[in-house]
Write a protein that holds these residues in place. Structure first.
Motif, PDB file in Angstrom:
ATOM      1  N   PHE A   1       0.832  -1.206   0.000  1.00  0.00           N
ATOM      2  CA  PHE A   1       0.000   0.000   0.000  1.00  0.00           C
ATOM      3  C   PHE A   1       0.868   1.257   0.000  1.00  0.00           C
ATOM      4  N   ILE A   2       1.888   1.276   0.855  1.00  0.00           N
ATOM      5  CA  ILE A   2       2.750   2.461   0.916  1.00  0.00           C
ATOM      6  C   ILE A   2       3.513   2.645  -0.391  1.00  0.00           C
ATOM      7  N   MET A   3       4.063   1.558  -0.928  1.00  0.00           N
ATOM      8  CA  MET A   3       4.846   1.681  -2.157  1.00  0.00           C
ATOM      9  C   MET A   3       3.975   2.109  -3.337  1.00  0.00           C
ATOM     10  N   MET A   4       2.752   1.601  -3.403  1.00  0.00           N
ATOM     11  CA  MET A   4       1.852   1.995  -4.493  1.00  0.00           C
ATOM     12  C   MET A   4       1.404   3.448  -4.350  1.00  0.00           C
ATOM     13  N   SER A   5       1.465   3.970  -3.121  1.00  0.00           N
ATOM     14  CA  SER A   5       1.055   5.358  -2.883  1.00  0.00           C
ATOM     15  C   SER A   5       2.187   6.346  -3.122  1.00  0.00           C
ATOM     16  N   CYS A   6       3.413   5.840  -3.220  1.00  0.00           N
ATOM     17  CA  CYS A   6       4.571   6.728  -3.366  1.00  0.00           C
ATOM     18  C   CYS A   6       4.634   7.344  -4.764  1.00  0.00           C
TER      19      CYS A   6
ATOM     20  N   GLU B   1      18.468   7.887  -6.797  1.00  0.00           N
ATOM     21  CA  GLU B   1      17.122   8.055  -6.237  1.00  0.00           C
ATOM     22  C   GLU B   1      16.308   6.770  -6.356  1.00  0.00           C
ATOM     23  N   ARG B   2      16.437   6.096  -7.479  1.00  0.00           N
ATOM     24  CA  ARG B   2      15.726   4.823  -7.649  1.00  0.00           C
ATOM     25  C   ARG B   2      16.259   3.773  -6.670  1.00  0.00           C
ATOM     26  N   LYS B   3      17.552   3.821  -6.411  1.00  0.00           N
ATOM     27  CA  LYS B   3      18.135   2.890  -5.444  1.00  0.00           C
ATOM     28  C   LYS B   3      17.541   3.126  -4.055  1.00  0.00           C
ATOM     29  N   ILE B   4      17.339   4.383  -3.696  1.00  0.00           N
ATOM     30  CA  ILE B   4      16.764   4.708  -2.390  1.00  0.00           C
ATOM     31  C   ILE B   4      15.318   4.234  -2.298  1.00  0.00           C
ATOM     32  N   ILE B   5      14.567   4.359  -3.381  1.00  0.00           N
ATOM     33  CA  ILE B   5      13.188   3.858  -3.384  1.00  0.00           C
ATOM     34  C   ILE B   5      13.176   2.338  -3.230  1.00  0.00           C
ATOM     35  N   HIS B   6      14.143   1.664  -3.837  1.00  0.00           N
ATOM     36  CA  HIS B   6      14.259   0.210  -3.645  1.00  0.00           C
ATOM     37  C   HIS B   6      14.606  -0.107  -2.191  1.00  0.00           C
ATOM     38  N   PHE B   7      15.464   0.715  -1.590  1.00  0.00           N
ATOM     39  CA  PHE B   7      15.781   0.543  -0.168  1.00  0.00           C
ATOM     40  C   PHE B   7      14.514   0.672   0.675  1.00  0.00           C
ATOM     41  N   LEU B   8      13.685   1.661   0.336  1.00  0.00           N
ATOM     42  CA  LEU B   8      12.435   1.865   1.074  1.00  0.00           C
ATOM     43  C   LEU B   8      11.542   0.633   0.974  1.00  0.00           C
ATOM     44  N   GLN B   9      11.437   0.084  -0.220  1.00  0.00           N
ATOM     45  CA  GLN B   9      10.621  -1.115  -0.410  1.00  0.00           C
ATOM     46  C   GLN B   9      11.171  -2.285   0.407  1.00  0.00           C
ATOM     47  N   ASP B  10      12.486  -2.475   0.368  1.00  0.00           N
ATOM     48  CA  ASP B  10      13.102  -3.557   1.143  1.00  0.00           C
ATOM     49  C   ASP B  10      12.875  -3.349   2.639  1.00  0.00           C
ATOM     50  N   PHE B  11      12.982  -2.106   3.083  1.00  0.00           N
ATOM     51  CA  PHE B  11      12.794  -1.778   4.499  1.00  0.00           C
ATOM     52  C   PHE B  11      11.372  -2.105   4.948  1.00  0.00           C
TER      53      PHE B  11
ATOM     54  N   SER C   1      -2.139   6.179  11.026  1.00  0.00           N
ATOM     55  CA  SER C   1      -1.531   4.851  10.931  1.00  0.00           C
ATOM     56  C   SER C   1      -2.401   3.845  10.195  1.00  0.00           C
ATOM     57  N   HIS C   2      -3.477   4.306   9.581  1.00  0.00           N
ATOM     58  CA  HIS C   2      -4.372   3.382   8.892  1.00  0.00           C
ATOM     59  C   HIS C   2      -4.581   3.813   7.445  1.00  0.00           C
ATOM     60  N   VAL C   3      -5.063   2.885   6.657  1.00  0.00           N
ATOM     61  CA  VAL C   3      -5.406   3.182   5.265  1.00  0.00           C
ATOM     62  C   VAL C   3      -6.566   4.178   5.257  1.00  0.00           C
ATOM     63  N   PRO C   4      -6.528   5.207   4.406  1.00  0.00           N
ATOM     64  CA  PRO C   4      -7.647   6.155   4.350  1.00  0.00           C
ATOM     65  C   PRO C   4      -8.983   5.436   4.231  1.00  0.00           C
ATOM     66  N   ILE C   5      -9.967   5.925   4.972  1.00  0.00           N
ATOM     67  CA  ILE C   5     -11.243   5.220   5.070  1.00  0.00           C
ATOM     68  C   ILE C   5     -12.192   5.569   3.933  1.00  0.00           C
TER      69      ILE C   5
ATOM     70  N   PHE D   1      -5.043   9.358  -2.369  1.00  0.00           N
ATOM     71  CA  PHE D   1      -3.961   9.356  -1.381  1.00  0.00           C
ATOM     72  C   PHE D   1      -2.614   9.115  -2.060  1.00  0.00           C
ATOM     73  N   LYS D   2      -1.672  10.012  -1.831  1.00  0.00           N
ATOM     74  CA  LYS D   2      -0.333   9.884  -2.399  1.00  0.00           C
ATOM     75  C   LYS D   2       0.711  10.307  -1.374  1.00  0.00           C
ATOM     76  N   ILE D   3       1.874   9.692  -1.452  1.00  0.00           N
ATOM     77  CA  ILE D   3       3.021  10.078  -0.630  1.00  0.00           C
ATOM     78  C   ILE D   3       4.101  10.600  -1.572  1.00  0.00           C
ATOM     79  N   THR D   4       4.438  11.858  -1.422  1.00  0.00           N
ATOM     80  CA  THR D   4       5.456  12.464  -2.279  1.00  0.00           C
ATOM     81  C   THR D   4       6.843  12.181  -1.713  1.00  0.00           C
ATOM     82  N   CYS D   5       7.713  11.644  -2.547  1.00  0.00           N
ATOM     83  CA  CYS D   5       9.092  11.348  -2.138  1.00  0.00           C
ATOM     84  C   CYS D   5      10.038  12.310  -2.857  1.00  0.00           C
ATOM     85  N   LYS D   6      10.782  13.074  -2.069  1.00  0.00           N
ATOM     86  CA  LYS D   6      11.761  14.001  -2.626  1.00  0.00           C
ATOM     87  C   LYS D   6      13.161  13.586  -2.185  1.00  0.00           C
ATOM     88  N   PHE D   7      14.161  14.160  -2.833  1.00  0.00           N
ATOM     89  CA  PHE D   7      15.543  13.754  -2.589  1.00  0.00           C
ATOM     90  C   PHE D   7      16.425  14.989  -2.435  1.00  0.00           C
ATOM     91  N   ASP D   8      17.139  15.026  -1.319  1.00  0.00           N
ATOM     92  CA  ASP D   8      18.056  16.137  -1.038  1.00  0.00           C
ATOM     93  C   ASP D   8      19.476  15.679  -1.355  1.00  0.00           C
TER      94      ASP D   8
END
Length: 209
Positions: free
Chosen positions: A78-83, A98-108, A136-140, A148-155
């Motif tokens: 759910f989180i990865m599909m929302s990213c 950046e793609r490597k970090i997203i893969h890290f997030l998925q593995d985590f 902490s729950h899926v939007p109802i 619902f989306k989670i924006t991932c940025k990179f510094d």
């Protein structure tokens, strides 16, 4: 188009994209201060009929009266599909990192999901979602869930911007469901896991050392 509505929420600064988070904060504060008295009035009305005591005794039975749908715990998928990662130009070294970090997030996420919270202090996927979005729950509501989306940025430039330091933590904005990853400190999955675990557990404050 929304200028009048934003000003009516008590926002007094210049309306521009750079002030997006300040505007959102003003809107949320305005909505909250209006909502609390309404809820307090609703509670007083419910007390007249003994519903408050009934809810305290049988919360599960009363849940469906106030919450549409079922509260679901999020999983890693759910989180990865929302990213929605904001990747750099395609084919560049920055984009590959950046793609490597997203893969890290998925593995985590998959790792903590597989652990199943074996110990009370163990992280769970819902803790990560709460850290990013404050819930902490899926939007109802169906519409809320659909958008619902989670924006991932990179510094990439924290060392150039902040000088010599040994660690940065990811920074979140729950108002906009945004997480910013400090690229220069996430070279390996081991570092990613260590920093992310600390950020989620101790998210009361983020510090650079």
């Amino acid at each position: 188009m929304w200028a009048d509505e934003i000003v009516s929420c008590g926002y007094t600064n210049q309306i521009k994209m750079d002030s997006k988070e300040s505007m959102i904060r003003a809107i949320v504060l305005h909505s909250t201060t209006r909502l609390i008295p309404m809820l307090q009035q609703l509670r007083k009305g419910m007390e007249l009929y003994g519903l408050v005591n009934l809810m305290a005794v049988n919360p599960e039975a009363c849940h469906s009266l106030f919450v549409p749908g079922k509260i679901l715990k999020p999983d890693a998928d759910f989180i990865m599909m929302s990213c929605q990662p904001h990747f750099s130009e395609k084919g560049t070294s920055r984009e590959r990192t950046e793609r490597k970090i997203i893969h890290f997030l998925q593995d985590f996420l998959q790792e903590i999901e597989a652990s199943g919270g074996e110990k009370p202090e163990s992280l769970a996927v819902q803790h990560v979602l709460q850290w990013i979005t404050s819930q902490s729950h899926v939007p109802i509501l169906p519409d809320e869930k659909r958008h619902f989306k989670i924006t991932c940025k990179f510094d990439h430039e924290c060392k150039e911007r902040l000088g010599d330091h040994s660690i940065c933590y990811p920074v979140v904005s729950a108002y906009t469901c945004t997480v910013t990853f400090p690229v220069q400190h996430l070279d390996t999955y081991t570092m990613f896991k260590t920093i992310m675990s600390a950020a989620v557990r101790y998210s009361g404050g983020f510090h650079r050392v």
